[in-house]
Motif scaffolding. Structure first.
Motif, PDB file in Angstrom:
ATOM      1  N   PHE A   1      10.528 -11.208   1.078  1.00 31.83           N
ATOM      2  CA  PHE A   1      10.370  -9.852   0.570  1.00 31.83           C
ATOM      3  C   PHE A   1       8.970  -9.729  -0.017  1.00 31.83           C
ATOM      4  CE2 PHE A   1      14.945  -9.922   0.845  1.00 31.83           C
ATOM      5  CZ  PHE A   1      15.284  -8.603   1.113  1.00 31.83           C
ATOM      6  N   VAL A   2       8.642  -8.554  -0.521  1.00 36.61           N
ATOM      7  CA  VAL A   2       7.350  -8.303  -1.139  1.00 36.61           C
ATOM      8  C   VAL A   2       7.600  -7.927  -2.591  1.00 36.61           C
ATOM      9  CG1 VAL A   2       5.282  -6.856  -1.090  1.00 36.61           C
ATOM     10  CG2 VAL A   2       6.361  -7.557   1.058  1.00 36.61           C
ATOM     11  N   LYS A   3       6.892  -8.569  -3.506  1.00 36.39           N
ATOM     12  CA  LYS A   3       7.153  -8.332  -4.931  1.00 36.39           C
ATOM     13  C   LYS A   3       6.761  -6.915  -5.323  1.00 36.39           C
ATOM     14  CE  LYS A   3       2.837 -10.093  -6.959  1.00 36.39           C
ATOM     15  NZ  LYS A   3       2.529  -8.963  -7.866  1.00 36.39           N
ATOM     16  N   LEU A   4       7.478  -6.384  -6.302  1.00 40.60           N
ATOM     17  CA  LEU A   4       7.143  -5.076  -6.851  1.00 40.60           C
ATOM     18  C   LEU A   4       5.832  -5.155  -7.625  1.00 40.60           C
ATOM     19  CD1 LEU A   4      10.604  -4.041  -8.371  1.00 40.60           C
ATOM     20  CD2 LEU A   4       9.643  -3.234  -6.212  1.00 40.60           C
ATOM     21  N   PRO A   5       4.973  -4.145  -7.522  1.00 41.33           N
ATOM     22  CA  PRO A   5       3.825  -4.086  -8.430  1.00 41.33           C
ATOM     23  C   PRO A   5       4.317  -4.092  -9.883  1.00 41.33           C
ATOM     24  CG  PRO A   5       3.587  -2.470  -6.667  1.00 41.33           C
ATOM     25  CD  PRO A   5       4.985  -3.023  -6.569  1.00 41.33           C
ATOM     26  N   ASP A   6       3.513  -4.638 -10.797  1.00 41.04           N
ATOM     27  CA  ASP A   6       3.958  -4.793 -12.186  1.00 41.04           C
ATOM     28  C   ASP A   6       4.408  -3.476 -12.815  1.00 41.04           C
ATOM     29  OD1 ASP A   6       3.570  -7.477 -12.108  1.00 41.04           O
ATOM     30  OD2 ASP A   6       1.745  -7.502 -13.302  1.00 41.04           O
ATOM     31  N   GLN A   7       3.701  -2.389 -12.515  1.00 37.22           N
ATOM     32  CA  GLN A   7       4.075  -1.106 -13.116  1.00 37.22           C
ATOM     33  C   GLN A   7       5.446  -0.648 -12.633  1.00 37.22           C
ATOM     34  OE1 GLN A   7       0.873   1.673 -13.193  1.00 37.22           O
ATOM     35  NE2 GLN A   7       2.094   3.364 -13.963  1.00 37.22           N
ATOM     36  N   VAL A   8       5.774  -0.942 -11.389  1.00 35.72           N
ATOM     37  CA  VAL A   8       7.092  -0.581 -10.861  1.00 35.72           C
ATOM     38  C   VAL A   8       8.160  -1.480 -11.480  1.00 35.72           C
ATOM     39  CG1 VAL A   8       8.495  -0.321  -8.778  1.00 35.72           C
ATOM     40  CG2 VAL A   8       6.067   0.284  -8.732  1.00 35.72           C
TER      41      VAL A   8
ATOM     42  N   ASP B   1       0.814  -1.214   0.000  1.00 38.77           N
ATOM     43  CA  ASP B   1       0.000   0.000   0.000  1.00 38.77           C
ATOM     44  C   ASP B   1       0.850   1.267   0.000  1.00 38.77           C
ATOM     45  OD1 ASP B   1      -2.323  -1.403  -0.084  1.00 38.77           O
ATOM     46  OD2 ASP B   1      -3.001  -0.919   1.931  1.00 38.77           O
ATOM     47  N   ALA B   2       2.010   1.192   0.631  1.00 37.20           N
ATOM     48  CA  ALA B   2       2.855   2.379   0.734  1.00 37.20           C
ATOM     49  C   ALA B   2       3.445   2.814  -0.601  1.00 37.20           C
ATOM     50  CB  ALA B   2       3.977   2.135   1.739  1.00 37.20           C
ATOM     51  N   VAL B   3       3.537   1.894  -1.567  1.00 36.97           N
ATOM     52  CA  VAL B   3       4.169   2.225  -2.851  1.00 36.97           C
ATOM     53  C   VAL B   3       3.156   2.571  -3.945  1.00 36.97           C
ATOM     54  CG1 VAL B   3       4.260  -0.094  -3.852  1.00 36.97           C
ATOM     55  CG2 VAL B   3       6.094   1.506  -4.369  1.00 36.97           C
ATOM     56  N   LEU B   4       1.901   2.180  -3.761  1.00 37.96           N
ATOM     57  CA  LEU B   4       0.938   2.270  -4.857  1.00 37.96           C
ATOM     58  C   LEU B   4       0.663   3.698  -5.324  1.00 37.96           C
ATOM     59  CD1 LEU B   4      -1.621  -0.530  -3.950  1.00 37.96           C
ATOM     60  CD2 LEU B   4       0.174  -0.564  -5.697  1.00 37.96           C
ATOM     61  N   SER B   5       0.726   4.669  -4.409  1.00 37.25           N
ATOM     62  CA  SER B   5       0.456   6.063  -4.798  1.00 37.25           C
ATOM     63  C   SER B   5       1.734   6.890  -4.906  1.00 37.25           C
ATOM     64  CB  SER B   5      -0.483   6.715  -3.775  1.00 37.25           C
ATOM     65  OG  SER B   5       0.135   6.755  -2.492  1.00 37.25           O
ATOM     66  N   SER B   6       2.868   6.223  -4.937  1.00 38.41           N
ATOM     67  CA  SER B   6       4.147   6.927  -4.907  1.00 38.41           C
ATOM     68  C   SER B   6       4.656   7.243  -6.303  1.00 38.41           C
ATOM     69  CB  SER B   6       5.192   6.064  -4.184  1.00 38.41           C
ATOM     70  OG  SER B   6       5.564   4.970  -5.007  1.00 38.41           O
ATOM     71  N   ALA B   7       5.724   8.032  -6.353  1.00 38.64           N
ATOM     72  CA  ALA B   7       6.380   8.347  -7.627  1.00 38.64           C
ATOM     73  C   ALA B   7       7.096   7.129  -8.203  1.00 38.64           C
ATOM     74  CB  ALA B   7       7.370   9.499  -7.436  1.00 38.64           C
ATOM     75  N   TRP B   8       7.328   6.100  -7.414  1.00 37.60           N
ATOM     76  CA  TRP B   8       7.858   4.847  -7.965  1.00 37.60           C
ATOM     77  C   TRP B   8       6.902   4.325  -9.029  1.00 37.60           C
ATOM     78  CZ3 TRP B   8      10.573   0.830  -4.456  1.00 37.60           C
ATOM     79  CH2 TRP B   8      11.479   1.472  -3.602  1.00 37.60           C
ATOM     80  N   GLN B   9       5.628   4.358  -8.703  1.00 37.79           N
ATOM     81  CA  GLN B   9       4.598   3.809  -9.572  1.00 37.79           C
ATOM     82  C   GLN B   9       4.309   4.721 -10.752  1.00 37.79           C
ATOM     83  OE1 GLN B   9       2.857   0.873  -9.032  1.00 37.79           O
ATOM     84  NE2 GLN B   9       0.728   1.118  -9.620  1.00 37.79           N
ATOM     85  N   THR B  10       4.268   6.026 -10.503  1.00 37.00           N
ATOM     86  CA  THR B  10       3.831   6.964 -11.542  1.00 37.00           C
ATOM     87  C   THR B  10       4.962   7.452 -12.442  1.00 37.00           C
ATOM     88  OG1 THR B  10       4.040   8.812  -9.976  1.00 37.00           O
ATOM     89  CG2 THR B  10       1.891   7.739 -10.126  1.00 37.00           C
TER      90      THR B  10
END
Length: 347
Positions: free
Chosen positions: A316-323, A248-257
């Motif tokens: 670990f936790v996998k990266l979302p596909d967009q990341v 949840d912490a990465v989904l709205s971050s600049a990593w994703q966008t």
């Protein structure tokens, strides 16, 4: 071919070269990430006979070695500023998500039972709160029985990405911490703190010391059976470190966008978000020998495409596909000494 990876392949699908002699890649850095890269190495060893020699000497050593061109890649749980990496001729990208998690050893206390917030945690690690029955801790845990014990700090002695991320969080939560300790891969801990090397050292010391509190990556909590605490997040909720709260912490971050991996995933908004999230990253010299660069590209592409099971089994936790797509785009920036990109087609 998966959609998230396609962008990283554009312009890189040239003809396959001839067979390459088996190579041993060299890497150094994050002790927490060592099991992940060991599992990913099994794939390139199976497919080309290549191997990986990984020295888990800590994130600071990983950064130093990569910037100096001493290894094929460095591993770290915290990134230096982008300008610093550009100057050193290094590219960086995440390979998985993790988190920094405070862990305790208190009789009768179960995982997730004790709740803390950033201000109280800063006072504990600065030595201003020295008893578990301190009123500030009891006020956060009105319905829990907190044992009366002296607090014993267990911290990292080596240059650690976990230390950097924790102290950055504490600096944001406490002006007093920021002014007296600051953030860094190493800080000047209270003189009575027990200082040990590596994630495994912290885990073992906490488990052996009644009254202890330390900090480890998420994987160590799972694998070592440690007792974690809940932390009050930016939404005012007591969050527990988990796959979902880390994601949840990465989904709205600049990593994703934007693929901006400089952004720290600390105290992100979201009811469920864990407040101390980070990636585990690799740093790679941008210009590499042709043969080594091809093997290195294969190592990470195979990891991104087929390595999610290894990510999970290494806790670990996998990266979302967009990341993953953004990370692959960073990998595509690597060049050989003639300015050519490396082969990234292996399937």
């Amino acid at each position: 071919m998966r959609g998230w990876l396609l962008g990283g392949y554009i312009g890189l699908m040239g003809c396959l070269g001839g067979p390459v002699m088996a190579l041993e890649l060299s890497a150094v850095g994050s002790s927490a990430a060592a099991p992940l890269y060991s599992k990913w190495a099994a794939s390139i060893q199976k497919n080309g006979g290549h191997t990986l020699k990984f020295d888990p000497a800590g994130s600071a050593k990983g950064i130093e070695s990569a910037k100096g061109g001493k290894v094929d890649f460095g591993a770290t749980d915290a990134l230096p500023p982008a300008a610093e990496l550009t100057k050193a001729g290094v590219i960086a990208f995440p390979t998985a998500l993790t988190a920094v998690v405070p862990v305790v050893n208190l009789p009768g206390v179960k995982p997730g039972q004790i709740k803390l917030n950033g201000e109280v945690l800063a006072k504990i690690f600065s030595g201003k709160i020295v008893e578990w029955a301190d009123p500030a801790i009891l006020a956060l845990n009105e319905n829990e029985k907190v044992p009366s014990r002296p607090i014993k700090l267990v911290v990292r002695a080596d240059g650690s990405g976990s230390t950097f991320v924790l102290t950055e969080y504490l600096s944001r939560m406490s002006a007093d911490w920021k002014g007296n300790f600051g953030a860094g891969f190493s800080v000047k801990w209270p003189s009575w703190a027990v200082q040990v090397k590596g994630t495994a050292g912290v885990a073992a010391s906490v488990k052996a010391t009644e009254g202890a509190i330390g900090y480890v990556d998420f994987g160590a909590v799972v694998e070592s059976g440690l007792v974690d605490v809940r932390l009050v997040n930016a939404a005012g909720k007591a969050a527990k470190a988990s796959v979902s709260s880390i994601t949840d912490a990465v989904l709205s971050s600049a990593w994703q966008t934007k693929g901006d991996f400089d952004e720290l995933l600390i105290n992100r908004q979201g009811n469920n978000a864990w407040p101390i999230v980070t990636g585990t990253f690799v740093l790679v010299p941008k210009v590499l020998d042709k043969a080594r660069g091809d093997v290195l590209a294969e190592f990470f592409v195979r990891g991104f495409m087929n390595g999610d099971a290894a990510v999970s089994s290494a806790s670990f936790v996998k990266l979302p596909d967009q990341v993953k797509g953004k990370a692959t785009g960073a990998l595509s920036q690597l060049r050989d000494k003639s300015g050519n990109p490396f082969n990234m087609s292996f399937f």
